[in-house]
Design a protein around this motif. Structure first.
Motif, PDB file in Angstrom:
ATOM      1  N   CYS A   6     -21.432  31.992  -3.865  1.00  0.00           N
ATOM      2  CA  CYS A   6     -20.063  32.464  -4.071  1.00  0.00           C
ATOM      3  C   CYS A   6     -19.410  31.750  -5.250  1.00  0.00           C
ATOM      4  CB  CYS A   6     -19.251  32.239  -2.799  1.00  0.00           C
ATOM      5  SG  CYS A   6     -17.590  32.939  -2.852  1.00  0.00           S
ATOM      6  N   LEU A   7     -19.633  30.438  -5.337  1.00  0.00           N
ATOM      7  CA  LEU A   7     -19.083  29.637  -6.434  1.00  0.00           C
ATOM      8  C   LEU A   7     -19.548  30.165  -7.791  1.00  0.00           C
ATOM      9  CD1 LEU A   7     -18.888  25.748  -6.485  1.00  0.00           C
ATOM     10  CD2 LEU A   7     -19.505  27.022  -8.522  1.00  0.00           C
ATOM     11  N   VAL A   8     -20.846  30.372  -7.920  1.00  0.00           N
ATOM     12  CA  VAL A   8     -21.419  30.861  -9.183  1.00  0.00           C
ATOM     13  C   VAL A   8     -20.904  32.260  -9.501  1.00  0.00           C
ATOM     14  CG1 VAL A   8     -23.556  31.526 -10.344  1.00  0.00           C
ATOM     15  CG2 VAL A   8     -23.480  29.422  -8.983  1.00  0.00           C
ATOM     16  N   SER A   9     -20.846  33.109  -8.481  1.00  0.00           N
ATOM     17  CA  SER A   9     -20.394  34.486  -8.691  1.00  0.00           C
ATOM     18  C   SER A   9     -18.941  34.537  -9.146  1.00  0.00           C
ATOM     19  CB  SER A   9     -20.552  35.291  -7.395  1.00  0.00           C
ATOM     20  OG  SER A   9     -21.900  35.332  -6.985  1.00  0.00           O
ATOM     21  N   LEU A  10     -18.091  33.740  -8.511  1.00  0.00           N
ATOM     22  CA  LEU A  10     -16.676  33.715  -8.893  1.00  0.00           C
ATOM     23  C   LEU A  10     -16.484  33.163 -10.307  1.00  0.00           C
ATOM     24  CD1 LEU A  10     -15.024  32.492  -5.564  1.00  0.00           C
ATOM     25  CD2 LEU A  10     -14.941  34.794  -6.530  1.00  0.00           C
ATOM     26  N   TYR A  11     -17.282  32.162 -10.633  1.00  0.00           N
ATOM     27  CA  TYR A  11     -17.208  31.597 -11.987  1.00  0.00           C
ATOM     28  C   TYR A  11     -17.600  32.639 -13.034  1.00  0.00           C
ATOM     29  CZ  TYR A  11     -18.130  28.585 -16.002  1.00  0.00           C
ATOM     30  OH  TYR A  11     -18.132  28.030 -17.262  1.00  0.00           O
ATOM     31  N   LEU A  12     -18.645  33.409 -12.731  1.00  0.00           N
ATOM     32  CA  LEU A  12     -19.085  34.463 -13.651  1.00  0.00           C
ATOM     33  C   LEU A  12     -18.063  35.586 -13.747  1.00  0.00           C
ATOM     34  CD1 LEU A  12     -22.875  34.701 -12.703  1.00  0.00           C
ATOM     35  CD2 LEU A  12     -21.885  33.659 -14.755  1.00  0.00           C
ATOM     36  N   CYS A  13     -17.226  35.713 -12.716  1.00  0.00           N
ATOM     37  CA  CYS A  13     -16.173  36.752 -12.731  1.00  0.00           C
ATOM     38  C   CYS A  13     -14.937  36.301 -13.496  1.00  0.00           C
ATOM     39  CB  CYS A  13     -15.776  37.108 -11.303  1.00  0.00           C
ATOM     40  SG  CYS A  13     -17.034  38.041 -10.419  1.00  0.00           S
ATOM     41  N   GLY A  14     -14.920  35.050 -13.939  1.00  0.00           N
ATOM     42  CA  GLY A  14     -13.809  34.595 -14.778  1.00  0.00           C
ATOM     43  C   GLY A  14     -12.960  33.474 -14.218  1.00  0.00           C
ATOM     44  N   MET A  15     -13.259  32.986 -13.028  1.00  0.00           N
ATOM     45  CA  MET A  15     -12.507  31.862 -12.464  1.00  0.00           C
ATOM     46  C   MET A  15     -12.895  30.559 -13.139  1.00  0.00           C
ATOM     47  SD  MET A  15     -12.108  32.043  -8.344  1.00  0.00           S
ATOM     48  CE  MET A  15     -11.201  33.316  -7.490  1.00  0.00           C
ATOM     49  N   SER A  16     -12.001  29.601 -13.117  1.00  0.00           N
ATOM     50  CA  SER A  16     -12.334  28.258 -13.602  1.00  0.00           C
ATOM     51  C   SER A  16     -13.225  27.577 -12.569  1.00  0.00           C
ATOM     52  CB  SER A  16     -11.058  27.440 -13.793  1.00  0.00           C
ATOM     53  OG  SER A  16     -10.426  27.201 -12.546  1.00  0.00           O
ATOM     54  N   VAL A  17     -13.844  26.467 -12.956  1.00  0.00           N
ATOM     55  CA  VAL A  17     -14.720  25.731 -12.035  1.00  0.00           C
ATOM     56  C   VAL A  17     -13.922  25.252 -10.823  1.00  0.00           C
ATOM     57  CG1 VAL A  17     -16.196  23.697 -11.754  1.00  0.00           C
ATOM     58  CG2 VAL A  17     -16.282  25.020 -13.874  1.00  0.00           C
ATOM     59  N   PHE A  18     -12.718  24.757 -11.074  1.00  0.00           N
ATOM     60  CA  PHE A  18     -11.859  24.255  -9.986  1.00  0.00           C
ATOM     61  C   PHE A  18     -11.529  25.360  -8.992  1.00  0.00           C
ATOM     62  CE2 PHE A  18      -7.571  23.592  -8.231  1.00  0.00           C
ATOM     63  CZ  PHE A  18      -7.768  22.379  -7.580  1.00  0.00           C
ATOM     64  N   ASP A  19     -11.096  26.513  -9.502  1.00  0.00           N
ATOM     65  CA  ASP A  19     -10.746  27.633  -8.628  1.00  0.00           C
ATOM     66  C   ASP A  19     -11.982  28.186  -7.921  1.00  0.00           C
ATOM     67  OD1 ASP A  19      -8.042  27.545  -9.138  1.00  0.00           O
ATOM     68  OD2 ASP A  19      -8.135  28.979 -10.802  1.00  0.00           O
ATOM     69  N   SER A  20     -13.098  28.261  -8.626  1.00  0.00           N
ATOM     70  CA  SER A  20     -14.335  28.767  -8.026  1.00  0.00           C
ATOM     71  C   SER A  20     -14.762  27.896  -6.858  1.00  0.00           C
ATOM     72  CB  SER A  20     -15.457  28.806  -9.073  1.00  0.00           C
ATOM     73  OG  SER A  20     -15.145  29.671 -10.129  1.00  0.00           O
ATOM     74  N   LEU A  21     -14.645  26.583  -7.034  1.00  0.00           N
ATOM     75  CA  LEU A  21     -15.027  25.645  -5.981  1.00  0.00           C
ATOM     76  C   LEU A  21     -14.132  25.820  -4.756  1.00  0.00           C
ATOM     77  CD1 LEU A  21     -16.754  23.215  -5.079  1.00  0.00           C
ATOM     78  CD2 LEU A  21     -15.048  21.740  -6.142  1.00  0.00           C
ATOM     79  N   ASN A  22     -12.824  25.889  -4.992  1.00  0.00           N
ATOM     80  CA  ASN A  22     -11.872  26.022  -3.886  1.00  0.00           C
ATOM     81  C   ASN A  22     -12.038  27.348  -3.142  1.00  0.00           C
ATOM     82  OD1 ASN A  22      -9.611  23.800  -3.630  1.00  0.00           O
ATOM     83  ND2 ASN A  22     -10.098  23.966  -5.796  1.00  0.00           N
ATOM     84  N   TYR A  23     -12.102  28.428  -3.898  1.00  0.00           N
ATOM     85  CA  TYR A  23     -12.194  29.742  -3.270  1.00  0.00           C
ATOM     86  C   TYR A  23     -13.542  29.959  -2.582  1.00  0.00           C
ATOM     87  CZ  TYR A  23      -7.762  31.641  -4.950  1.00  0.00           C
ATOM     88  OH  TYR A  23      -6.420  31.889  -5.152  1.00  0.00           O
ATOM     89  N   SER A  24     -14.622  29.438  -3.158  1.00  0.00           N
ATOM     90  CA  SER A  24     -15.935  29.619  -2.535  1.00  0.00           C
ATOM     91  C   SER A  24     -15.995  28.922  -1.185  1.00  0.00           C
ATOM     92  CB  SER A  24     -17.045  29.094  -3.455  1.00  0.00           C
ATOM     93  OG  SER A  24     -16.891  27.709  -3.692  1.00  0.00           O
ATOM     94  N   MET A  25     -15.458  27.708  -1.103  1.00  0.00           N
ATOM     95  CA  MET A  25     -15.457  26.990   0.172  1.00  0.00           C
ATOM     96  C   MET A  25     -14.553  27.678   1.185  1.00  0.00           C
ATOM     97  SD  MET A  25     -15.727  22.918  -0.683  1.00  0.00           S
ATOM     98  CE  MET A  25     -14.237  22.806  -1.676  1.00  0.00           C
ATOM     99  N   SER A  26     -13.458  28.253   0.714  1.00  0.00           N
ATOM    100  CA  SER A  26     -12.519  28.926   1.606  1.00  0.00           C
ATOM    101  C   SER A  26     -13.054  30.265   2.105  1.00  0.00           C
ATOM    102  CB  SER A  26     -11.192  29.140   0.875  1.00  0.00           C
ATOM    103  OG  SER A  26     -10.196  29.583   1.752  1.00  0.00           O
ATOM    104  N   LEU A  27     -13.707  31.009   1.205  1.00  0.00           N
ATOM    105  CA  LEU A  27     -14.221  32.332   1.570  1.00  0.00           C
ATOM    106  C   LEU A  27     -15.391  32.240   2.542  1.00  0.00           C
ATOM    107  CD1 LEU A  27     -14.108  34.043  -1.944  1.00  0.00           C
ATOM    108  CD2 LEU A  27     -12.800  34.765   0.047  1.00  0.00           C
ATOM    109  N   THR A  28     -16.334  31.347   2.280  1.00  0.00           N
ATOM    110  CA  THR A  28     -17.516  31.265   3.140  1.00  0.00           C
ATOM    111  C   THR A  28     -17.221  30.559   4.459  1.00  0.00           C
ATOM    112  OG1 THR A  28     -18.234  29.284   1.938  1.00  0.00           O
ATOM    113  CG2 THR A  28     -19.185  31.391   1.257  1.00  0.00           C
TER     114      THR A  28
END
Length: 210
Positions: A6-28
């Motif tokens: 999820c982290l990698v996918s969100l980052y590839l979709c345009g999120m920053s590393v910080f946001d990708s990390l936060n959202y990936s942990m929250s989503l999963t």
């Protein structure tokens, strides 16, 4: 692995590393916490929304089934599992129902209605709590549909909350069994899930839980 994916996918979709990390942990974890008050709606990105949908849905699926599907290559087990099929069915029906009201009452286009309704349905049934639209402005019947999804919850053995789809399935089968016994009092009926008889103690405990 879901979190990293999820982290990698969100980052590839345009999120920053910080946001990708936060959202990936929250989503999963289907926890719903976000760095922004407007959740994933902050990004106004279809790619982020659909990525979130996929990982929320997977996180609401029984992890044993995911393990068998992705590591043992038993994908057939996933789609032959009665709980997963009901989970998929509820998501599909709720999405179509909300889409209808968004298009007829709120004037949404087909694609916007599909994206918003699917996101909210998956978010509610997994009890994640993410949102990409203001559901408070939707038709009140959509709130009822979303509440039912939240009540049902995700699959057993997942990070999702709610009563769990497996218990709802046992309840439905139990109700059908009782109705059949009214018609045929001397019949011997067993509740089965995936061709396996469910012990009476499990049925009783499930009914007591509900």
């Amino acid at each position: 692995m879901l979190t990293v994916g999820c982290l990698v996918s969100l980052y590839l979709c345009g999120m920053s590393v910080f946001d990708s990390l936060n959202y990936s942990m929250s989503l999963t974890a289907t926890g719903g916490f976000a760095p922004y008050n407007d959740s994933t709606g902050h990004f106004h990105s279809a790619a982020i929304d659909y990525t979130s949908i996929v990982f929320m849905f997977l996180s609401g699926t029984n992890f044993t089934l995911l393990y068998l599907a992705f590591f043992k290559r038993k994908i057939r087990n996933l789609f032959s599992n009665s709980e997963f099929k009901l989970y998929l069915f509820v998501v599909a029906c709720a999405t179509l129902g909300i889409m209808y009201f968004l298009m007829t009452c709120n004037g949404y286009s087909l694609m916007r209605a599909f994206r918003s309704s699917l996101f909210q349905v998956v978010s509610f049934i997994t009890t994640t709590g993410m949102f990409n639209d203001d559901a408070g402005k939707w038709h009140h019947i959509t709130w009822v549909i979303l509440s039912i999804c939240m009540f049902i919850g995700a699959c057993a053995g997942s990070t999702g909350g709610g009563i769990k789809v497996s218990r709802i399935l046992i309840l439905c089968k139990s109700a059908r069994k009782e109705l059949q016994l009214y018609l045929h009092p001397n019949a011997i009926k067993k509740i089965k899930m995936d061709d396996k008889a469910v012990p009476h103690e499990v049925v009783r405990a499930t009914n007591m839980f509900l």
